[in-house]
Design a protein around this motif. Structure first.
Motif: not given
Length: 359
Positions: A77-78, A97, A124, A130
């Motif tokens: 997860r970012a 990102t 994406d 994301e």
């Protein structure tokens, strides 16, 4: 204590090995995603023994439970900018990102003396979760990574069938590889992890339609349950009952199958409808939405039927079971992904580990 979740570690191991070996025949390595089981070390060990190449989770607290393991650990997860220090201290790679987040990671590495931190740039491909869409933005991110002192480009990845439920196909994987080729102007493409997605990609791979440049998948559901996510089918040679919920009957009565009175809406604003099947024998079980995701449970006795659930109870029709159930009896359910994820995170469900010889 009930309700409780019985975990068959041998069956989990068998599923992992089956799926890892399957992916290996197509030249694809597996990042084992541990978030559904909250990074439980016993299941993580089954992942390792089954041959995963790396371990991934969306939550740092889960990864800390197996930080001692030597395999690369990936935050999938970012990262939040506020967590940059914890990220570079505890994981080898994070998906990213945003350049602002990568700047925070670079600063944290400098401040804490962390020599290197890997970045997987996410693109994406249409699911609208994301990921970078514009090529120019992607190239800018690659240039930033290459100019930094501590960050390096570990790989390029994409995610599908999670938010908008757009399925992976050969064209989308080709689009992913087009981003990889952009990165190749600055780095050696041969050294990059190209992560095509999740358990939704397995059928594409099995059909022989996965482009050869995709060399990794991030898998959780298929490892735990032997289930791919595009057609929602179980894979040959896997076990669909490695996770079994046991719950107790607290009331057993014959009641009408249709409620009486004026219907209102449920907690989600939906109005329920019911089929009139006459009087039915209904078992009231002591678990509900607060304990587990009841939408992905299937009675092991296939003659039983889940009618509905509230926050505290689940109602099961036992009329056609052929068994003489009594109050206090236990009913068992096979679990799906979100049921297990909620059960592991729930303080109300005991998790019991078992082993059975697995052929």
């Amino acid at each position: 204590m009930y309700p409780r979740l019985i975990v068959d570690l041998d069956k989990v191991f068998c599923n992992v090995k089956q799926v890892v070996d399957l992916c290996g025949t197509f030249g694809i390595s597996v990042c084992g995603v541990t978030k559904a089981v909250c990074g439980d070390p016993r299941i993580v060990q089954a992942f390792v023994d089954g041959g995963v190449a790396s371990l991934g989770d969306s939550r740092l607290d889960h990864i800390l439970r197996y930080k001692h393991l030597k395999l690369p650990k990936v935050l999938i997860r970012a990262p939040q900018i506020q967590d940059a220090a914890r990220v570079v201290e505890n994981v080898d790679v994070s998906v990213n990102t945003e350049i602002e987040a990568m700047k925070a990671l670079e600063d944290a590495c400098s401040r804490l003396g962390v020599r290197r931190h890997g970045v997987m740039l996410m693109v994406d491909l249409g699911d609208l979760r994301e990921g970078i869409i514009e090529r120019r933005e992607f190239e800018e991110a690659v240039r930033f990574i290459e100019s930094s002192k501590h960050l390096f480009l570990y790989g390029v990845g994409a995610n599908l069938n999670c938010l908008s439920f757009i399925l992976p196909d050969e064209r989308k994987m080709d689009d992913l590889l087009s981003f990889v080729r952009l990165a190749g102007e600055s780095v050696s493409v041969a050294d990059l992890v190209v992560s095509g997605g999740n358990s939704s990609n397995i059928n594409l791979m099995r059909s022989g339609s996965m482009p050869s440049g995709v060399n990794s998948l991030r898998l959780g559901e298929s490892l735990l349950f032997g289930r791919e996510r595009a057609g929602y089918d179980y894979l040959p040679g896997t076990h669909n009952d490695a996770f079994v919920l046991q719950a107790v009957i607290v009331e057993l009565k014959e009641k009408p199958s249709v409620p009486w009175g004026t219907s209102g809406v449920d907690s989600y604003g939906q109005v329920h409808s019911y089929e009139d099947r006459g009087a039915r024998r209904r078992a009231l079980l002591a678990f509900g939405h607060q304990d587990i995701d009841t939408g992905v449970l299937w009675p092991i006795n296939e003659s039983l039927r889940i009618i509905d659930s509230s926050s505290d109870y689940t109602v099961v029709d036992v009329t056609d079971s052929g068994e003489r159930y009594r109050v206090g009896d236990v009913i068992e359910f096979r679990c799906g992904y979100h049921a297990v994820a909620r059960a592991f995170a729930s303080p109300y469900i005991d998790v019991i580990f078992a082993n059975s010889f697995c052929l």
